[in-house]
Design an enzyme around this catalytic site. Structure first.
Site, PDB file in Angstrom:
ATOM      1  N   GLU A 114       0.807  -1.196   0.000  1.00 36.55           N
ATOM      2  CA  GLU A 114       0.000   0.000   0.000  1.00 36.55           C
ATOM      3  C   GLU A 114       0.850   1.260   0.000  1.00 36.55           C
ATOM      4  OE1 GLU A 114      -4.010  -1.734   1.994  1.00 36.55           O
ATOM      5  OE2 GLU A 114      -2.215  -1.573   3.185  1.00 36.55           O
ATOM      6  N   CYS A 127       3.541   8.322   1.602  1.00 37.66           N
ATOM      7  CA  CYS A 127       4.030   7.312   2.535  1.00 37.66           C
ATOM      8  C   CYS A 127       4.296   6.034   1.744  1.00 37.66           C
ATOM      9  CB  CYS A 127       2.977   7.089   3.623  1.00 37.66           C
ATOM     10  SG  CYS A 127       3.492   5.888   4.845  1.00 37.66           S
ATOM     11  N   CYS A 134       6.695  -7.355   7.242  1.00 37.92           N
ATOM     12  CA  CYS A 134       7.855  -6.916   8.026  1.00 37.92           C
ATOM     13  C   CYS A 134       8.338  -8.105   8.849  1.00 37.92           C
ATOM     14  CB  CYS A 134       7.448  -5.763   8.940  1.00 37.92           C
ATOM     15  SG  CYS A 134       8.841  -5.003   9.803  1.00 37.92           S
ATOM     16  N   CYS A 138       6.694  -5.725  16.115  1.00 39.24           N
ATOM     17  CA  CYS A 138       6.263  -4.740  17.112  1.00 39.24           C
ATOM     18  C   CYS A 138       4.813  -5.065  17.481  1.00 39.24           C
ATOM     19  CB  CYS A 138       6.394  -3.335  16.550  1.00 39.24           C
ATOM     20  SG  CYS A 138       8.090  -2.997  16.002  1.00 39.24           S
ATOM     21  N   CYS A 141       1.716  -3.103  16.065  1.00 35.53           N
ATOM     22  CA  CYS A 141       1.678  -2.797  14.624  1.00 35.53           C
ATOM     23  C   CYS A 141       1.048  -3.940  13.848  1.00 35.53           C
ATOM     24  CB  CYS A 141       3.095  -2.549  14.111  1.00 35.53           C
ATOM     25  SG  CYS A 141       3.186  -2.319  12.330  1.00 35.53           S
ATOM     26  N   CYS A 367      -1.395   5.147  10.167  1.00 33.22           N
ATOM     27  CA  CYS A 367      -0.206   4.386  10.587  1.00 33.22           C
ATOM     28  C   CYS A 367      -0.617   3.071  11.220  1.00 33.22           C
ATOM     29  CB  CYS A 367       0.589   5.126  11.660  1.00 33.22           C
ATOM     30  SG  CYS A 367       1.031   6.779  11.271  1.00 33.22           S
TER      31      CYS A 367
HETATM   32  N1  SAH Z   1       9.175   0.016  10.139  1.00 31.97           N
HETATM   33  C1  SAH Z   1       9.411   1.389  10.293  1.00 31.97           C
HETATM   34  C2  SAH Z   1       8.522   2.274   9.440  1.00 31.97           C
HETATM   35  C3  SAH Z   1       7.043   1.902   9.301  1.00 31.97           C
HETATM   36  S1  SAH Z   1       5.955   2.192  10.617  1.00 31.97           S
HETATM   37  C4  SAH Z   1       9.299   1.784  11.743  1.00 31.97           C
HETATM   38  O1  SAH Z   1       8.838   0.993  12.536  1.00 31.97           O
HETATM   39  O2  SAH Z   1       9.716   2.886  12.082  1.00 31.97           O
HETATM   40  C5  SAH Z   1       5.617   3.927  10.690  1.00 31.97           C
HETATM   41  C6  SAH Z   1       5.244   4.385  12.105  1.00 31.97           C
HETATM   42  O3  SAH Z   1       3.915   3.947  12.489  1.00 31.97           O
HETATM   43  C7  SAH Z   1       6.186   3.789  13.148  1.00 31.97           C
HETATM   44  O4  SAH Z   1       6.591   4.759  14.072  1.00 31.97           O
HETATM   45  C8  SAH Z   1       5.316   2.752  13.800  1.00 31.97           C
HETATM   46  O5  SAH Z   1       5.800   2.441  15.067  1.00 31.97           O
HETATM   47  C9  SAH Z   1       3.961   3.408  13.796  1.00 31.97           C
HETATM   48  N2  SAH Z   1       2.843   2.489  14.010  1.00 31.97           N
HETATM   49  C10 SAH Z   1       2.787   1.176  13.729  1.00 31.97           C
HETATM   50  N3  SAH Z   1       1.593   0.656  14.097  1.00 31.97           N
HETATM   51  C11 SAH Z   1       0.871   1.669  14.622  1.00 31.97           C
HETATM   52  C12 SAH Z   1      -0.455   1.769  15.141  1.00 31.97           C
HETATM   53  N4  SAH Z   1      -1.265   0.715  15.188  1.00 31.97           N
HETATM   54  N5  SAH Z   1      -0.879   2.966  15.566  1.00 31.97           N
HETATM   55  C13 SAH Z   1      -0.066   4.053  15.483  1.00 31.97           C
HETATM   56  N6  SAH Z   1       1.191   4.012  14.994  1.00 31.97           N
HETATM   57  C14 SAH Z   1       1.665   2.844  14.559  1.00 31.97           C
HETATM   58 FE1  SF4 Z   2       7.833  -3.485  11.249  1.00 28.11          FE
HETATM   59 FE2  SF4 Z   2       5.585  -2.367  12.165  1.00 28.11          FE
HETATM   60 FE3  SF4 Z   2       7.690  -2.634  13.780  1.00 28.11          FE
HETATM   61 FE4  SF4 Z   2       7.788  -0.837  11.785  1.00 28.11          FE
HETATM   62  S1  SF4 Z   2       6.392  -0.788  13.532  1.00 28.11           S
HETATM   63  S2  SF4 Z   2       9.384  -2.312  12.364  1.00 28.11           S
HETATM   64  S3  SF4 Z   2       6.578  -1.943  10.202  1.00 28.11           S
HETATM   65  S4  SF4 Z   2       6.507  -4.316  12.868  1.00 28.11           S
END
Ligand code: SAH
Ligand code: SF4
Length: 392
Positions: A114, A127, A134, A138, A141, A367
């Site tokens: 996406e 974006c 991934c 996390c 996420c 996000c």
């Molecule tokens: N993998 C990279 C970039 C993609 S995520 C990283 O982790 O930095 C982009 C941002 O969205 C990151 O700061 C991530 O922690 C945040 N993010 C992921 N899931 C989220 C959620 N459910 N609600 C709000 N922010 C989220």
């Molecule tokens: Fe991967 Fe989501 Fe963690 Fe970013 S926030 S490193 S996309 S698992």
């Protein structure tokens, strides 16, 4: 330990396909020169040809060799025989009530990622995704619960920018403005995937986006977000030179281990050390600390004060992200009052602490929501196929 090689289960498809026409998109200038020579362009002419073809592709958005009118007809025909100019294919497009656009694009192998465009008053941000899924997990996420399929190629990464410019109808005409007034003025590597686990492809794609004879985005308008792949942070400065954002999200190793498990490999101290060394072109360039607000997990006043202490000595701003919920998520979003109180503590300590407004929520473009939409789209196509009696 900290500089042990990163081993992970990622499938990277070769950049040059072994047979069939070569895609010129995503090649660096030296790579483009090499493939032109390998396919019969005389070495003496190669530099000039690279410049011409590069400009057609990246400055004018041309995909058809026949439209490259400063090349001879014979040469154009030869190019068309051996090469293609290919970007990911748009599968679907959704537009939010707030103007946010989200595209689902298909890449080689039938995978989908996406891409989200967020229009704001003074800028328009794209974006971009760097991986399908991934490898990191996390816990807040949604993308992290999707099994990684593969790294995107540089063509597929810069191709997302080209696709968006197509859709925004924004390939420039001569004399068009460079940055501020563009619809697509900024790129954030904050889509699906961990960009620093796909370093070379991300680097090459961003180099192309920054190239003065191409898409021409300033390095100050490109922000790469990492969960904290410490050994690659210095390389990001040296080899890309873009702005850096870091998914910080917690102020103790205990909590960060749970939220951002890569913290077990490189902890807060190691991460801060790498960030302190990240060079800045000018004073206004600060590292963005992303901090997702999770109710009762990382959002107390004590967390805010600890965060301020950790930031000492780092030119930083803190971007507070209200948690975006997804089905089955183990967390809740902190209340607006809690988020504001947290922001105030950071602000009063002298750091900008904007609260990120969720954009495109109605189309699941915010996000961390990116996986759900993909799966939904997959499912609905399956349903459509079933309804049409095409079972597979
Ligand atoms: N993998 C990279 C970039 C993609 S995520 C990283 O982790 O930095 C982009 C941002 O969205 C990151 O700061 C991530 O922690 C945040 N993010 C992921 N899931 C989220 C959620 N459910 N609600 C709000 N922010 C989220
Ligand atoms: Fe991967 Fe989501 Fe963690 Fe970013 S926030 S490193 S996309 S698992």
């Amino acid at each position: 330990m900290a500089d042990a090689p990163i081993t992970q289960d990622v499938l990277t498809i070769p950049r040059k396909l072994p047979e069939g026409p070569v895609n010129l998109v995503g090649l660096t200038r030296p790579q483009l020169r090499d493939v032109l020579i390998a396919h019969g362009t005389p070495e003496k002419q190669a530099k000039m040809r690279v410049g011409q073809i590069w400009q057609w592709i990246y400055q004018w958005g041309v995909r058809d060799f026949d439209a490259m009118t400063n090349l001879s007809k014979v040469y154009r025909a030869a190019l068309a025989e051996k090469f293609v100019i290919e970007i990911p294919e748009v599968v679907s497009k959704q537009v939010s009530v707030d103007g946010t656009r989200k595209w689902l694009v298909r890449i080689a192998g039938g995978h989908e990622v996406e891409v989200v465009y967020i229009p704001e008053e003074d800028r328009g941000t794209l974006c971009v995704s760097s991986q399908v899924g991934c490898t990191l997990t996390c816990s807040f996420c949604h993308t992290g619960t999707q099994k990684l399929v593969r790294n995107l190629t540089s063509a597929e990464i810069v191709g997302q920018v080209m696709m968006a410019r197509d859709d925004l109808d924004e390939w420039p005409v001569p004399g068009a403005p460079k940055d501020e007034t563009r619809l697509l003025s900024n790129i954030v590597l904050m889509g699906m995937g961990e960009p620093l686990y796909n370093f070379e492809n991300v680097r090459d794609a961003m180099k192309i986006a920054m190239d003065e004879e191409g898409i021409q985005l300033s390095r100050r308008r490109i922000t790469l977000s990492t969960s904290g792949v410490v050994p690659e942070i210095e390389r990001t400065a040296n080899e890309i030179g873009c702005q850096l954002a870091v998914s910080f999200h917690a102020t103790t190793d205990d909590v960060r281990n749970k939220l951002v498990p890569i913290n077990k490999r490189w902890n807060i101290e190691a991460l801060l050390e790498a960030l302190k060394a990240y060079p800045r072109g000018r004073n206004s360039e600060r590292i963005t600390f992303e901090y997702v607000m999770l109710d009762g997990v990382n959002d107390t006043d004590a967390d805010a004060h600890r965060l301020v202490k950790l930031l000492e000595g780092i030119p930083a701003k803190v971007n507070l992200i209200p948690f975006n919920e997804w089905p089955g998520a183990p967390y809740k979003r902190s209340s607006n009052n809690r988020i504001r109180a947290f922001a105030n503590i950071i602000y009063n300590a002298g750091y900008a602490s904007p609260i990120r407004t969720p954009r495109g929520e109605d189309i699941l473009a915010a996000c961390g929501q990116l996986k759900s939409a993909t799966e939904r789209a997959r499912k609905s196509r399956k349903e459509i196929a079933a309804e049409a009696g095409l079972n597979g």
